[in-house]
Design a protein around this motif. Structure first.
Motif, PDB file in Angstrom:
ATOM      1  N   GLY A   7       0.800  -1.225   0.000  1.00 23.53           N
ATOM      2  CA  GLY A   7       0.000   0.000   0.000  1.00 23.53           C
ATOM      3  C   GLY A   7       0.831   1.274   0.000  1.00 23.53           C
ATOM      4  O   GLY A   7       0.410   2.292  -0.550  1.00 23.53           O
ATOM      5  N   ALA A   8       2.021   1.224   0.572  1.00 25.91           N
ATOM      6  CA  ALA A   8       2.876   2.420   0.631  1.00 25.91           C
ATOM      7  C   ALA A   8       3.363   2.847  -0.748  1.00 25.91           C
ATOM      8  O   ALA A   8       3.837   3.975  -0.917  1.00 25.91           O
ATOM      9  CB  ALA A   8       4.058   2.167   1.550  1.00 25.91           C
ATOM     10  N   ARG A  37       0.089   2.639 -10.440  1.00 18.53           N
ATOM     11  CA  ARG A  37      -0.177   3.612  -9.389  1.00 18.53           C
ATOM     12  C   ARG A  37       1.085   4.072  -8.673  1.00 18.53           C
ATOM     13  O   ARG A  37       1.025   4.785  -7.694  1.00 18.53           O
ATOM     14  CB  ARG A  37      -1.191   3.045  -8.396  1.00 18.53           C
ATOM     15  CG  ARG A  37      -2.614   2.998  -8.932  1.00 18.53           C
ATOM     16  CD  ARG A  37      -3.139   4.368  -9.413  1.00 18.53           C
ATOM     17  NE  ARG A  37      -3.121   5.366  -8.377  1.00 18.53           N
ATOM     18  CZ  ARG A  37      -4.168   5.736  -7.661  1.00 18.53           C
ATOM     19  NH1 ARG A  37      -5.339   5.187  -7.886  1.00 18.53           N
ATOM     20  NH2 ARG A  37      -4.054   6.665  -6.745  1.00 18.53           N
ATOM     21  N   GLU A  38       2.232   3.707  -9.226  1.00 19.65           N
ATOM     22  CA  GLU A  38       3.489   4.231  -8.699  1.00 19.65           C
ATOM     23  C   GLU A  38       4.072   5.311  -9.609  1.00 19.65           C
ATOM     24  O   GLU A  38       4.611   6.298  -9.132  1.00 19.65           O
ATOM     25  CB  GLU A  38       4.494   3.111  -8.506  1.00 19.65           C
ATOM     26  CG  GLU A  38       5.716   3.539  -7.724  1.00 19.65           C
ATOM     27  CD  GLU A  38       6.523   2.385  -7.168  1.00 19.65           C
ATOM     28  OE1 GLU A  38       7.701   2.604  -6.890  1.00 19.65           O
ATOM     29  OE2 GLU A  38       5.988   1.270  -7.018  1.00 19.65           O
ATOM     30  N   THR A  60       9.841  -3.140 -13.897  1.00 20.02           N
ATOM     31  CA  THR A  60      10.084  -2.126 -12.866  1.00 20.02           C
ATOM     32  C   THR A  60       9.898  -2.619 -11.440  1.00 20.02           C
ATOM     33  O   THR A  60      10.423  -2.018 -10.514  1.00 20.02           O
ATOM     34  CB  THR A  60       9.143  -0.923 -13.057  1.00 20.02           C
ATOM     35  OG1 THR A  60       7.787  -1.376 -12.864  1.00 20.02           O
ATOM     36  CG2 THR A  60       9.314  -0.297 -14.435  1.00 20.02           C
ATOM     37  N   GLY A  61       9.070  -3.659 -11.257  1.00 15.27           N
ATOM     38  CA  GLY A  61       8.725  -4.100  -9.917  1.00 15.27           C
ATOM     39  C   GLY A  61       7.630  -3.268  -9.271  1.00 15.27           C
ATOM     40  O   GLY A  61       7.296  -3.475  -8.107  1.00 15.27           O
ATOM     41  N   HIS A  62       7.035  -2.321 -10.006  1.00 15.34           N
ATOM     42  CA  HIS A  62       5.938  -1.518  -9.459  1.00 15.34           C
ATOM     43  C   HIS A  62       4.724  -2.430  -9.297  1.00 15.34           C
ATOM     44  O   HIS A  62       4.184  -2.925 -10.290  1.00 15.34           O
ATOM     45  CB  HIS A  62       5.599  -0.356 -10.388  1.00 15.34           C
ATOM     46  CG  HIS A  62       6.710   0.632 -10.540  1.00 15.34           C
ATOM     47  ND1 HIS A  62       6.680   1.622 -11.508  1.00 15.34           N
ATOM     48  CD2 HIS A  62       7.874   0.806  -9.858  1.00 15.34           C
ATOM     49  CE1 HIS A  62       7.790   2.356 -11.406  1.00 15.34           C
ATOM     50  NE2 HIS A  62       8.524   1.871 -10.419  1.00 15.34           N
ATOM     51  N   PRO A  63       4.266  -2.662  -8.064  1.00 16.62           N
ATOM     52  CA  PRO A  63       3.317  -3.746  -7.818  1.00 16.62           C
ATOM     53  C   PRO A  63       1.836  -3.474  -8.083  1.00 16.62           C
ATOM     54  O   PRO A  63       1.089  -4.401  -8.346  1.00 16.62           O
ATOM     55  CB  PRO A  63       3.518  -4.050  -6.336  1.00 16.62           C
ATOM     56  CG  PRO A  63       3.948  -2.750  -5.742  1.00 16.62           C
ATOM     57  CD  PRO A  63       4.763  -2.076  -6.813  1.00 16.62           C
ATOM     58  N   LEU A  86      -8.209   1.262  -3.518  1.00 18.22           N
ATOM     59  CA  LEU A  86      -7.406   2.441  -3.801  1.00 18.22           C
ATOM     60  C   LEU A  86      -8.006   3.662  -3.103  1.00 18.22           C
ATOM     61  O   LEU A  86      -9.223   3.749  -2.934  1.00 18.22           O
ATOM     62  CB  LEU A  86      -7.354   2.692  -5.315  1.00 18.22           C
ATOM     63  CG  LEU A  86      -6.723   1.568  -6.139  1.00 18.22           C
ATOM     64  CD1 LEU A  86      -6.928   1.828  -7.624  1.00 18.22           C
ATOM     65  CD2 LEU A  86      -5.251   1.432  -5.809  1.00 18.22           C
ATOM     66  N   PRO A  87      -7.178   4.627  -2.716  1.00 18.40           N
ATOM     67  CA  PRO A  87      -7.692   5.811  -2.021  1.00 18.40           C
ATOM     68  C   PRO A  87      -8.420   6.788  -2.941  1.00 18.40           C
ATOM     69  O   PRO A  87      -9.146   7.662  -2.474  1.00 18.40           O
ATOM     70  CB  PRO A  87      -6.421   6.456  -1.461  1.00 18.40           C
ATOM     71  CG  PRO A  87      -5.338   6.021  -2.377  1.00 18.40           C
ATOM     72  CD  PRO A  87      -5.727   4.636  -2.828  1.00 18.40           C
ATOM     73  N   ASP A  88      -8.230   6.650  -4.262  1.00 15.96           N
ATOM     74  CA  ASP A  88      -8.859   7.537  -5.232  1.00 15.96           C
ATOM     75  C   ASP A  88      -8.873   6.852  -6.593  1.00 15.96           C
ATOM     76  O   ASP A  88      -8.341   5.759  -6.746  1.00 15.96           O
ATOM     77  CB  ASP A  88      -8.111   8.870  -5.315  1.00 15.96           C
ATOM     78  CG  ASP A  88      -6.637   8.697  -5.672  1.00 15.96           C
ATOM     79  OD1 ASP A  88      -6.200   7.570  -5.986  1.00 15.96           O
ATOM     80  OD2 ASP A  88      -5.892   9.695  -5.633  1.00 15.96           O
ATOM     81  N   GLN A  89      -9.480   7.509  -7.561  1.00 19.48           N
ATOM     82  CA  GLN A  89      -9.514   6.987  -8.926  1.00 19.48           C
ATOM     83  C   GLN A  89      -8.782   7.982  -9.815  1.00 19.48           C
ATOM     84  O   GLN A  89      -9.002   9.190  -9.726  1.00 19.48           O
ATOM     85  CB  GLN A  89     -10.950   6.811  -9.410  1.00 19.48           C
ATOM     86  CG  GLN A  89     -11.047   6.109 -10.741  1.00 19.48           C
ATOM     87  CD  GLN A  89     -12.484   5.726 -11.079  1.00 19.48           C
ATOM     88  OE1 GLN A  89     -13.389   5.873 -10.283  1.00 19.48           O
ATOM     89  NE2 GLN A  89     -12.681   5.229 -12.275  1.00 19.48           N
ATOM     90  N   THR A  90      -7.905   7.479 -10.662  1.00 17.64           N
ATOM     91  CA  THR A  90      -7.118   8.335 -11.532  1.00 17.64           C
ATOM     92  C   THR A  90      -7.992   8.978 -12.603  1.00 17.64           C
ATOM     93  O   THR A  90      -8.782   8.301 -13.258  1.00 17.64           O
ATOM     94  CB  THR A  90      -5.988   7.520 -12.199  1.00 17.64           C
ATOM     95  OG1 THR A  90      -5.192   6.913 -11.168  1.00 17.64           O
ATOM     96  CG2 THR A  90      -5.104   8.406 -13.055  1.00 17.64           C
ATOM     97  N   THR A  91      -7.844  10.278 -12.769  1.00 23.65           N
ATOM     98  CA  THR A  91      -8.566  11.012 -13.800  1.00 23.65           C
ATOM     99  C   THR A  91      -7.952  10.710 -15.154  1.00 23.65           C
ATOM    100  O   THR A  91      -6.732  10.724 -15.313  1.00 23.65           O
ATOM    101  CB  THR A  91      -8.491  12.532 -13.531  1.00 23.65           C
ATOM    102  OG1 THR A  91      -9.012  12.785 -12.221  1.00 23.65           O
ATOM    103  CG2 THR A  91      -9.277  13.317 -14.558  1.00 23.65           C
TER     104      THR A  91
END
Length: 100
Positions: A7-8, A37-38, A60-63, A86-91
């Motif tokens: 999550g971090a 999301r990274e 990349t290892g971006h999970p 997720l804390p939000d939704q990407t525009t």
């Protein structure tokens, strides 16, 4: 985030392209889009020929990705193989070209 320890790594991101970055470069079609999301990389889903979102993870290892197009808002952790909230939704930076 039950079952996920990444999550971090979730950030609010700006999409780097209006479609799958690699498919746009290669002139290839995609089915659905996923956004990292990274870093904001936009890649195609595993139902697409290129499977560029998964390839981005391996490179990349971006999970964590978000179901980006159509706007879905769900998250997925490649490492733990679980859906994440997720804390939000990407525009979206639309309009996004449709290929299927």
């Amino acid at each position: 985030m039950s079952g996920c320890s990444h999550g971090a790594t979730i950030r609010s991101v700006t999409p780097r392209t209006i479609g799958c970055e690699e498919c746009l470069e290669e002139g290839q079609a995609w089915f659905h889009l996923r956004i990292c999301r990274e870093c904001g990389h936009v890649g195609c889903c595993d139902q697409s020929i290129g499977k560029h979102a998964t390839a981005h993870f391996h490179q990349t290892g971006h999970p964590i990705i978000e179901g980006y197009d159509p706007p879905e808002g769900w998250g997925w952790c490649y490492v733990d193989e679980v859906f994440v909230e997720l804390p939000d939704q990407t525009t979206q930076r639309g309009p996004i070209p449709r290929y299927y």
